[in-house]
Design a protein around this motif. Structure first.
Motif, PDB file in Angstrom:
ATOM      1  N   LEU A  77      -7.424  -0.920  -4.750  1.00 50.89           N
ATOM      2  CA  LEU A  77      -6.979   0.458  -4.969  1.00 50.89           C
ATOM      3  C   LEU A  77      -6.232   0.654  -6.280  1.00 50.89           C
ATOM      4  O   LEU A  77      -5.964   1.800  -6.681  1.00 50.89           O
ATOM      5  CB  LEU A  77      -6.064   0.902  -3.812  1.00 50.89           C
ATOM      6  CG  LEU A  77      -6.681   0.938  -2.413  1.00 50.89           C
ATOM      7  CD1 LEU A  77      -5.680   1.441  -1.396  1.00 50.89           C
ATOM      8  CD2 LEU A  77      -7.946   1.798  -2.390  1.00 50.89           C
ATOM      9  N   LEU A  86       0.802  -1.229   0.000  1.00 48.56           N
ATOM     10  CA  LEU A  86       0.000   0.000   0.000  1.00 48.56           C
ATOM     11  C   LEU A  86       0.830   1.273   0.000  1.00 48.56           C
ATOM     12  O   LEU A  86       0.296   2.365   0.224  1.00 48.56           O
ATOM     13  CB  LEU A  86      -0.946   0.006   1.219  1.00 48.56           C
ATOM     14  CG  LEU A  86      -1.925  -1.178   1.315  1.00 48.56           C
ATOM     15  CD1 LEU A  86      -2.806  -1.028   2.540  1.00 48.56           C
ATOM     16  CD2 LEU A  86      -2.760  -1.285   0.050  1.00 48.56           C
ATOM     17  N   TRP A 118      -0.283   4.588  -1.659  1.00 48.39           N
ATOM     18  CA  TRP A 118      -1.444   5.294  -1.131  1.00 48.39           C
ATOM     19  C   TRP A 118      -1.320   5.672   0.347  1.00 48.39           C
ATOM     20  O   TRP A 118      -1.957   6.626   0.778  1.00 48.39           O
ATOM     21  CB  TRP A 118      -2.685   4.416  -1.307  1.00 48.39           C
ATOM     22  CG  TRP A 118      -2.911   4.005  -2.719  1.00 48.39           C
ATOM     23  CD1 TRP A 118      -3.482   4.742  -3.715  1.00 48.39           C
ATOM     24  CD2 TRP A 118      -2.561   2.749  -3.302  1.00 48.39           C
ATOM     25  NE1 TRP A 118      -3.511   4.021  -4.885  1.00 48.39           N
ATOM     26  CE2 TRP A 118      -2.948   2.787  -4.668  1.00 48.39           C
ATOM     27  CE3 TRP A 118      -1.955   1.590  -2.820  1.00 48.39           C
ATOM     28  CZ2 TRP A 118      -2.753   1.726  -5.538  1.00 48.39           C
ATOM     29  CZ3 TRP A 118      -1.759   0.526  -3.681  1.00 48.39           C
ATOM     30  CH2 TRP A 118      -2.150   0.592  -5.029  1.00 48.39           C
ATOM     31  N   ILE A 139     -10.381   6.115  -1.382  1.00 53.21           N
ATOM     32  CA  ILE A 139      -9.587   5.077  -0.720  1.00 53.21           C
ATOM     33  C   ILE A 139     -10.362   4.465   0.437  1.00 53.21           C
ATOM     34  O   ILE A 139     -10.408   3.237   0.602  1.00 53.21           O
ATOM     35  CB  ILE A 139      -8.243   5.658  -0.251  1.00 53.21           C
ATOM     36  CG1 ILE A 139      -7.358   5.961  -1.462  1.00 53.21           C
ATOM     37  CG2 ILE A 139      -7.550   4.698   0.709  1.00 53.21           C
ATOM     38  CD1 ILE A 139      -6.052   6.664  -1.110  1.00 53.21           C
ATOM     39  N   ILE A 196      -3.054   8.751   4.654  1.00 52.25           N
ATOM     40  CA  ILE A 196      -3.327   8.686   3.221  1.00 52.25           C
ATOM     41  C   ILE A 196      -2.502   9.780   2.548  1.00 52.25           C
ATOM     42  O   ILE A 196      -2.606  10.959   2.901  1.00 52.25           O
ATOM     43  CB  ILE A 196      -4.827   8.843   2.947  1.00 52.25           C
ATOM     44  CG1 ILE A 196      -5.583   7.659   3.582  1.00 52.25           C
ATOM     45  CG2 ILE A 196      -5.113   8.936   1.452  1.00 52.25           C
ATOM     46  CD1 ILE A 196      -7.083   7.755   3.481  1.00 52.25           C
ATOM     47  N   ARG A 197      -1.668   9.383   1.609  1.00 54.42           N
ATOM     48  CA  ARG A 197      -0.703  10.327   1.033  1.00 54.42           C
ATOM     49  C   ARG A 197      -1.392  11.491   0.322  1.00 54.42           C
ATOM     50  O   ARG A 197      -0.955  12.634   0.442  1.00 54.42           O
ATOM     51  CB  ARG A 197       0.221   9.589   0.059  1.00 54.42           C
ATOM     52  CG  ARG A 197       1.151   8.578   0.729  1.00 54.42           C
ATOM     53  CD  ARG A 197       2.101   7.960  -0.285  1.00 54.42           C
ATOM     54  NE  ARG A 197       2.958   6.935   0.302  1.00 54.42           N
ATOM     55  CZ  ARG A 197       4.109   7.182   0.928  1.00 54.42           C
ATOM     56  NH1 ARG A 197       4.535   8.427   1.065  1.00 54.42           N
ATOM     57  NH2 ARG A 197       4.839   6.178   1.413  1.00 54.42           N
ATOM     58  N   ASP A 198      -2.421  11.213  -0.436  1.00 53.39           N
ATOM     59  CA  ASP A 198      -3.115  12.257  -1.194  1.00 53.39           C
ATOM     60  C   ASP A 198      -4.493  12.480  -0.578  1.00 53.39           C
ATOM     61  O   ASP A 198      -5.406  11.679  -0.790  1.00 53.39           O
ATOM     62  CB  ASP A 198      -3.251  11.839  -2.655  1.00 53.39           C
ATOM     63  CG  ASP A 198      -3.849  12.945  -3.519  1.00 53.39           C
ATOM     64  OD1 ASP A 198      -4.312  13.962  -2.967  1.00 53.39           O
ATOM     65  OD2 ASP A 198      -3.854  12.780  -4.766  1.00 53.39           O
ATOM     66  N   LEU A 237      -7.633  11.936  -2.593  1.00 53.69           N
ATOM     67  CA  LEU A 237      -8.072  10.571  -2.881  1.00 53.69           C
ATOM     68  C   LEU A 237      -8.685   9.880  -1.659  1.00 53.69           C
ATOM     69  O   LEU A 237      -9.163   8.743  -1.777  1.00 53.69           O
ATOM     70  CB  LEU A 237      -6.901   9.731  -3.394  1.00 53.69           C
ATOM     71  CG  LEU A 237      -6.396  10.018  -4.812  1.00 53.69           C
ATOM     72  CD1 LEU A 237      -5.187   9.150  -5.110  1.00 53.69           C
ATOM     73  CD2 LEU A 237      -7.499   9.785  -5.835  1.00 53.69           C
ATOM     74  N   LEU A 263      -7.287   3.240  -8.870  1.00 55.77           N
ATOM     75  CA  LEU A 263      -7.283   4.677  -8.573  1.00 55.77           C
ATOM     76  C   LEU A 263      -6.148   5.357  -9.337  1.00 55.77           C
ATOM     77  O   LEU A 263      -5.016   4.865  -9.318  1.00 55.77           O
ATOM     78  CB  LEU A 263      -7.125   4.902  -7.066  1.00 55.77           C
ATOM     79  CG  LEU A 263      -8.323   4.543  -6.201  1.00 55.77           C
ATOM     80  CD1 LEU A 263      -7.982   4.768  -4.739  1.00 55.77           C
ATOM     81  CD2 LEU A 263      -9.532   5.372  -6.587  1.00 55.77           C
ATOM     82  N   ARG A 321      -4.824  -3.693  -1.782  1.00 56.19           N
ATOM     83  CA  ARG A 321      -4.033  -3.228  -2.929  1.00 56.19           C
ATOM     84  C   ARG A 321      -4.774  -3.464  -4.236  1.00 56.19           C
ATOM     85  O   ARG A 321      -4.848  -2.570  -5.100  1.00 56.19           O
ATOM     86  CB  ARG A 321      -2.684  -3.951  -2.962  1.00 56.19           C
ATOM     87  CG  ARG A 321      -1.871  -3.624  -4.237  1.00 56.19           C
ATOM     88  CD  ARG A 321      -0.543  -4.333  -4.243  1.00 56.19           C
ATOM     89  NE  ARG A 321      -0.670  -5.779  -4.098  1.00 56.19           N
ATOM     90  CZ  ARG A 321      -0.996  -6.618  -5.076  1.00 56.19           C
ATOM     91  NH1 ARG A 321      -1.255  -6.145  -6.297  1.00 56.19           N
ATOM     92  NH2 ARG A 321      -1.081  -7.917  -4.837  1.00 56.19           N
TER      93      ARG A 321
END
Length: 484
Positions: free
Chosen positions: A481, A403, A406, A431, A422-424, A427, A484, A478
């Motif tokens: 996702l 993961l 993300w 997610i 959550i990196r972004d 999103l 995405l 995974r």
């Protein structure tokens, strides 16, 4: 003779009406009101007739009327039972559209409580639920043996009330345990035993808060029951941000008088309060004559190097109340926690405890005292630290291998859960919709916040899920996702 019904039945004298009608109407009213619970068996007709001094046929006829009207259900060869009548009067009272209770007789706080009890979530036994230890590795045989010993000893004593602060053997055992495990400097007289950590927070709120006046700093995000305890006591809550070094001490308002913090393993992000901030927090409390409540709910499970000293250990001015619990190291149903209190507050805190809950159960305290004294707790914690450490490694490995595009783990070296950001943030909604159904028990950190947070994250508990199951679950996420 024992009464056949646990409510009075007033039957007319001869010539003032039929006995059958009076008995039927009063039994029907008891069913509608819930005094006769749905599913309970009606007493035998002979027993009722004998107790009331009336003919059995009178009782049989009254029962037949109840059955005909649907208030009772017959059973072949057995007593009739009270039916579950849909038209029972709602005894809960009126409710507002927002879910609060519209009754001016109630304290305004409890009309729309800060923290409303939720029904237990239906989760699989092996899941990512937070804060639950694994029962499969608990030394049940040891606990049963110590329980039997404590029961035998208790049966030879008088059935008296134990001390409000807890029995001496348990307070001594706790003092030795926290001194060894967390370097907390205390003696038995400093320890007050509570019914779990939640009662500890409630007692401290009662002790330290002047309603409508006292400002209490709480972590944001943070443990909701702590906020609820202080809000119920009338505190003015001050949410404080948390970053990768823990509570942002430099942002504390000068007029805060109580600071609640989880320095060893922040709930829910998992970060540790840095040493510089620990010192800054104690310096703030000393300068402003404030109080610090240190919640060390799962600090026994340490996976990194030497743990940072507890705030209580660093405290030189008797400013820190140290709260501990056995819900994570042993099991939640034990309902045992404790407060290590400064000497100046001890007598007042015992008085508060006595008013709210005069004592904890003697047998449970005795078993726990023996479990700690004989070294079983230390051995159990060492064993579980290795098991939980393996699961934590599997979770970190899965987040990295499956993961990483993300999510990014938040640094954490202790406890039974960790979180991943959550990196972004853009999103995050997509997610969460895809990931959470595949991660039963996992939660977002927004579940622990008063207001929505700018940096979304997911919390993963690893107390009751095996390492191989963690990998399988993250691989499923995974695949969900990848689109995405």
């Amino acid at each position: 003779m024992e009464p056949v019904f646990q409510f009075p039945l007033v039957l007319p004298e001869r010539g003032q009406g039929t006995l059958t009608q009076a008995l039927h109407q009063q039994l029907r009213a008891a069913i509608v009101d819930g005094r006769l619970a749905a599913g309970s068996a009606l007493p035998a007709t002979r027993q009722v007739a004998s107790a009331l001094g009336i003919a059995r046929n009178t009782v049989v006829t009254a029962y037949d009327l109840l059955i005909a009207e649907g208030y009772a259900t017959p059973r072949a060869g057995a007593k009739a039972v009270v039916a579950d009548v849909a038209g029972r009067r709602d005894r809960r009272g009126p409710r507002s559209l927002a879910g609060g209770i519209e009754d001016p007789r109630l304290n305004p706080f409890w009309r729309t409580p800060f923290l409303r009890p939720e029904p237990p979530r239906r989760l699989p036994e092996r899941c990512f639920r937070l804060g639950i230890p694994d029962h499969r590795h608990f030394p049940h045989d040891v606990w049963r043996r110590l329980s039997a010993q404590s029961l035998r000893a208790w049966s030879k004593t008088r059935f008296s009330y134990p001390p409000s602060e807890g029995i001496a053997e348990l307070r001594e055992a706790i003092a030795q345990h926290v001194a060894f495990a967390r370097a907390v400097a205390c003696v038995a007289d400093d320890v007050i035993v509570t019914s779990g950590a939640q009662q500890a927070f409630d007692l401290l709120a009662r002790l330290l808060v002047t309603p409508g006046v006292t400002k209490v700093a709480v972590e944001e995000p943070g443990y909701p029951p702590v906020r609820a305890a202080f809000a119920a006591a009338g505190a003015r809550l001050v949410p404080m941000p948390v970053d990768d070094e823990g509570l942002c001490v430099e942002q504390l308002p000068e007029d805060v008088r109580v600071i609640s913090v989880t320095p060893s393993h922040q709930s829910p992000t998992g970060v540790a309060l840095s040493l510089s901030r620990r010192r800054a927090l104690l310096d703030f409390a000393r300068r402003r004559n404030a109080i610090v409540i240190e919640d060390d709910y799962d600090g026994e499970f340490r996976f990194g190097g030497r743990p940072l000293d507890a705030l209580q250990t660093l405290d030189r001015d008797a400013l820190v109340f140290y709260v501990g619990t056995f819900s994570k190291s042993l099991f939640p149903a034990l309902r045992k926690g404790f407060i290590v209190a400064p000497a100046w507050a001890r007598d007042a805190l015992i008085t508060v405890k006595h008013c709210a809950d005069s004592h904890c159960d003697t047998v449970g305290q005795s078993v726990l005292a023996a479990f700690i004294r004989d070294g079983h707790l230390a051995r159990h914690v060492r064993r579980m630290r290795a098991i939980y450490g393996e699961r934590r490694d599997a979770l970190l490995r899965g987040l990295r291998d499956e993961l990483d595009p993300w999510m990014q783990p938040i640094p954490s070296e202790a406890g039974l859960h960790l979180a991943a950001r959550i990196r972004d943030p853009a999103l995050a909604p997509a997610i969460l919709v895809r990931a959470l159904p595949l991660l039963p028990g996992a939660q977002t950190i927004d579940d622990y916040a008063i207001a929505p947070l700018p940096r979304p994250a997911i919390t993963f508990g690893y107390g009751v899920i095996d390492a191989d199951e963690i990998g399988v679950a993250l691989r499923r996420v995974r695949r969900a996702l990848e689109s995405l």
